[in-house]
Design a protein around this motif. Structure first.
Motif, mmCIF file in Angstrom:
data_model
loop_
_atom_site.group_PDB
_atom_site.id
_atom_site.type_symbol
_atom_site.label_atom_id
_atom_site.label_comp_id
_atom_site.label_asym_id
_atom_site.label_seq_id
_atom_site.Cartn_x
_atom_site.Cartn_y
_atom_site.Cartn_z
ATOM 1 N N LEU A 28 0.822 -1.209 0.000
ATOM 2 C CA LEU A 28 0.000 0.000 0.000
ATOM 3 C C LEU A 28 0.856 1.259 0.000
ATOM 4 N N ALA A 29 1.922 1.269 0.778
ATOM 5 C CA ALA A 29 2.809 2.432 0.813
ATOM 6 C C ALA A 29 3.470 2.652 -0.542
ATOM 7 N N LEU A 31 2.323 1.676 -3.517
ATOM 8 C CA LEU A 31 1.329 2.107 -4.495
ATOM 9 C C LEU A 31 0.928 3.565 -4.299
ATOM 10 N N THR A 32 0.840 4.011 -3.062
ATOM 11 C CA THR A 32 0.508 5.418 -2.846
ATOM 12 C C THR A 32 1.642 6.330 -3.294
ATOM 13 N N ARG A 33 2.886 5.867 -3.173
ATOM 14 C CA ARG A 33 4.006 6.670 -3.687
ATOM 15 C C ARG A 33 3.916 6.816 -5.203
ATOM 16 N N ILE A 35 1.016 6.546 -7.029
ATOM 17 C CA ILE A 35 -0.199 7.295 -7.356
ATOM 18 C C ILE A 35 0.000 8.790 -7.127
ATOM 19 N N GLN A 36 0.732 9.166 -6.098
ATOM 20 C CA GLN A 36 0.960 10.577 -5.803
ATOM 21 C C GLN A 36 2.110 11.170 -6.614
#
Length: 61
Positions: A28-29, A31-33, A35-36
Motif C-alpha cells: 500500500l505504501a 502504491l501510494t508513492r 499514485i501521488q
C-alpha cells in the motif's frame, strides 16, 4: 528470536497475521508513492525486490 519462544499453541495465527499485515502495508505504501507521483514505478518495484531479498536472506538459516 524471542517472538518464536513465547508463541503458544493458542497464538499460532498471530505470526502469519502480522506478516500478512506488514506485507500489505508495504504494498500500500509503494502504491501510494506511485499514485501521488512521488516516485517512479521502477524505483518502487526495485525497493520491493530489495526488501524481499533482505527478508529472505534474514529468514533462511
Amino acid at each position: 528470536m524471542y517472538f518464536n519462544t513465547v508463541l503458544t499453541d493458542s497464538a499460532k495465527l498471530l505470526k502469519p497475521l502480522l506478516v500478512f499485515s506488514f506485507v500489505m502495508l508495504a504494498i500500500l505504501a509503494g502504491l501510494t508513492r506511485i499514485i501521488q507521483f512521488r516516485n517512479h514505478p521502477a524505483d518502487v518495484y526495485c525497493g520491493w525486490l530489495l526488501g524481499s531479498a533482505i527478508a529472505v536472506y534474514l529468514v533462511t538459516p
